[in-house]
Design a protein around this motif. Structure first.
Motif, mmCIF file in Angstrom:
data_model
loop_
_atom_site.group_PDB
_atom_site.id
_atom_site.type_symbol
_atom_site.label_atom_id
_atom_site.label_comp_id
_atom_site.label_asym_id
_atom_site.label_seq_id
_atom_site.Cartn_x
_atom_site.Cartn_y
_atom_site.Cartn_z
ATOM 1 N N THR A 169 3.911 -3.008 2.322
ATOM 2 C CA THR A 169 2.789 -2.949 1.386
ATOM 3 C C THR A 169 2.934 -1.731 0.481
ATOM 4 N N ALA A 170 2.855 -1.937 -0.818
ATOM 5 C CA ALA A 170 2.977 -0.821 -1.761
ATOM 6 C C ALA A 170 1.900 0.222 -1.470
ATOM 7 N N ARG A 171 2.270 1.500 -1.538
ATOM 8 C CA ARG A 171 1.362 2.588 -1.176
ATOM 9 C C ARG A 171 0.062 2.530 -1.986
ATOM 10 N N LYS A 172 0.178 2.295 -3.276
ATOM 11 C CA LYS A 172 -1.006 2.223 -4.137
ATOM 12 C C LYS A 172 -1.915 1.077 -3.721
ATOM 13 N N LYS A 173 -1.313 -0.060 -3.398
ATOM 14 C CA LYS A 173 -2.094 -1.227 -2.976
ATOM 15 C C LYS A 173 -2.733 -0.984 -1.616
ATOM 16 N N PHE A 174 -1.998 -0.345 -0.694
ATOM 17 C CA PHE A 174 -2.512 -0.057 0.644
ATOM 18 C C PHE A 174 -3.758 0.829 0.549
ATOM 19 N N ARG A 175 -3.660 1.883 -0.250
ATOM 20 C CA ARG A 175 -4.795 2.797 -0.404
ATOM 21 C C ARG A 175 -5.984 2.103 -1.054
ATOM 22 N N ALA A 176 -5.699 1.258 -2.058
ATOM 23 C CA ALA A 176 -6.784 0.546 -2.752
ATOM 24 C C ALA A 176 -7.511 -0.400 -1.807
#
Length: 452
Positions: free
Chosen positions: A342-349
Motif C-alpha cells: 500500500t502506498a504510504r500516502k494512501k495508507f496514511r489517508a
C-alpha cells in the motif's frame, strides 16, 4: 403475461445489443439515430438502477421523492428531450479530502440529470466498449483496477521491460477540451440530437457556495456520464495513438496500461522510453492538456534493477500506481518478482479517514449499531488492498484500526475505561474481518509454485 412497459424495455435492450453488434463488426460504422432510445421505459429502468441513498442535487429532490410520481415525471422528461428544451441543472459542488490539506472537487447532479446521464452512458457503452483497447481498464464493465495491476505485473514479469515512463496529466477531468471531445465522438456518432444533449451536460456547470460557475472545459466530476466521456477522449488521444504510432516507431518492447487518467508505459530501452516521454508531452499539449512536470519521469525498473542499483550505490527505483507502491523483490528461491505494498500516502489517508469517522460516530449511536459499518469498511479495505505480497500492510492497517477503536471507545466516558483484555473479549464476541489476500497475481509458473 408481460406488461407493455416490460416489452418496450426489452425492445430497447435488443436495439442496444444490435448497436453493439454493428460497432463490433464495422469499426467505421456511423450511428445516425440514437437519441430516440431515451424512452420512458428505458429511463424508468435507468432510474431504478440508481443508488437511492445518494446525496441530492441543487433542487434537493431525492430518489424517493422523484419516484412518487415517476410515470408523470418521466413522460414530461421525455417530452422535453424530444423538443430539445431539456436543460440539465448545474451540479452541486462539494469538496472531499485528498491527502494532506488537499481537497478534490466533486459535483452532485440532480436525480433527473442522473437518469438522463445513465441512459446516455448505456448508449455510449454499447458503441465504445467495442472500440476501447485492451490497455484500458478504468470505469468499464467487467474491468477493474486489480486487472490493471495484474497486467502491469504480468508484463514486467514476462516481457523484456527495463524502464518505465510514469506520466501524470495535470487536472485532466477539469481541462478536457469540449470541442475536441465532440469531434472525437463525431467519428462514430452522427446523431446531432444526442451530441446536442451531451454538449448541454458539458456546459451545465456547477453551483459553488451559492454561485453559478459555467463550464468552459472538463467533464463533470461526480456525474455518471463523466467516466465514459473521459475514456472516449483518452481512447483517441492516448490509447489509439500509442497503439498505432508509438509501437510502430519504437525499437524493442513497449506497452501501455491505463486506468482512467492514471497510466504507465512499460518499455525495454531507455532511449525509447525518453522518446515516449517526449512524445506524450507533445501529444497532450496538442490537445490542450499538460503533463505534471514533478510527477512525470523515466526510470529503470525490472529484473536487473536491484543489481544495477547496488552497483551504482543507490536505492532501487519504485513507482506508485493505483494506490500501490511497486518495487523489485525476489521469491524465496531468489527469482525476481514485482513486489507491491500500500502506498504510504494512501495508507496514511485511509487511517486518517477511519480516525475521523470513528471520532464523528462514537457518541451518536450505540456501539453495536456502528460496529457493522466498521466491519464493512474493513472488508472494503481488504477487498481492494488485499493483493499478493501486501499482507503485511493490510495486517498493519487492521492492527492500527483496532487501536483507534479502543482509543475512541475509551474517550466516550471518563468513568468507564475499556482495558485491552476487555477489548479482546469484545472482539471475540463481535469479531472484525481479519486481513486476507483477495487477489492473487502470482500466476506465472516460474514463481507461482513457490508462493502458493
Amino acid at each position: 403475461m408481460e406488461s407493455m412497459s416490460d416489452t418496450e424495455l426489452k425492445k430497447t435492450w435488443v436495439k442496444l445489443s444490435s448497436i453493439s453488434e454493428c460497432a463490433r463488426n464495422d469499426l467505421t460504422y456511423e450511428f445516425t439515430s440514437l437519441a430516440h432510445h431515451l424512452s420512458v421505459e428505458f429511463l424508468r429502468d435507468c432510474y431504478r438502477s440508481l443508488n437511492r441513498n445518494k446525496a441530492v442535487g441543487v433542487d434537493r429532490v431525492s430518489w424517493q421523492e422523484y419516484g412518487k410520481d415517476l410515470d408523470s415525471n418521466l413522460e414530461d422528461l421525455v417530452l422535453r428531450l424530444k423538443r430539445k428544451s431539456y436543460k440539465p441543472l448545474p451540479a452541486r459542488r462539494v469538496y472531499i479530502p485528498k491527502g494532506k490539506n488537499e481537497f478534490r472537487p466533486l459535483g452532485i447532479p440532480t436525480i433527473e440529470s442522473k437518469i438522463v446521464e445513465k441512459g446516455i452512458t448505456r448508449i455510449l457503452q454499447s458503441i465504445y466498449e467495442m472500440d476501447f483497447l485492451e490497455c484500458s481498464y478504468g470505469f468499464r464493465p467487467k474491468r477493474s483496477a486489480h486487472q490493471a495491476l495484474k497486467a502491469v505485473d504480468t508484463v514486467i514479469m514476462k516481457k523484456p521491460v527495463n524502464h518505465i515512463v510514469e506520466a501524470d496529466i495535470k487536472g485532466f477531468f477539469d481541462n478536457v477540451n469540449h470541442a475536441m471531445l465532440i469531434e472525437f465522438m463525431s467519428i462514430r456518432i452522427k446523431d446531432s440530437s444526442l451530441l446536442f444533449l451531451i454538449k448541454r451536460f458539458l456546459k451545465a456547470g456547477y453551483v459553488d457556495a451559492g454561485l453559478l460557475v459555467k463550464s468552459k472545459s472538463g467533464t463533470p466530476q461526480g456525474g455518471i456520464l463523466s467516466p465514459i466521456l473521459a475514456n472516449i477522449f483518452l481512447h483517441y488521444v492516448l490509447d489509439v495513438w500509442y497503439e498505432q504510432q508509438v509501437k510502430a516507431h519504437i525499437k524493442g518492447y513497449c506497452e501501455l496500461v491505463r486506468y482512467a487518467d492514471d497510466y504507465v508505459c512499460l518499455v525495454q530501452h531507455k532511449a525509447e522510453a525518453n522518446r515516449i516521454r517526449e512524445g506524450l508531452e507533445n501529444r497532450f499539449n496538442k490537445h490542450e492538456l499538460t503533463l505534471h512536470s514533478e510527477k512525470t519521469r523515466v526510470f529503470s525498473f525490472g529484473r536487473f534493477e536491484r543489481e544495477n542499483a547496488r552497483k551504482q550505490n543507490r536505492r532501487a527505483n519504485t513507482f506508485d500506481f493505483l494506490g500501490f507502491t511497486h518495487f523489485c523483490d525476489t521469491t524465496r528461491k531468489g527469482y525476481f518478482k514485482v513486489g507491491r505494498k500500500t502506498a504510504r500516502k494512501k495508507f496514511r489517508a485511509k487511517l486518517k479517514e477511519m480516525n475521523s469517522w470513528l471520532k464523528s460516530i462514537r457518541n451518536l449511536i450505540p456501539t453495536k449499531e456502528w460496529w457493522q459499518t466498521l466491519r464493512a469498511k474493513l472488508r472494503g479495505h481488504f477487498q481492494y488492498f488485499g493483493v499478493s505480497g501486501n499482507y503485511r500492510c493490510i495486517h498493519q492497517y487492521y492492527f492500527l484500526v483496532v487501536g483507534l477503536v479502543h482509543e475512541w471507545l475509551n474517550r466516550r466516558s471518563q468513568k468507564k475505561k475499556m482495558s485491552w483484555s476487555k477489548m479482546y473479549n469484545y472482539l471475540t464476541l463481535y469479531p472484525l474481518p481479519k486481513p486476507k489476500i483477495m487477489h492473487n497475481f502470482y500466476t506465472l509458473s516460474k514463481y507461482s509454485r513457490e508462493l502458493g
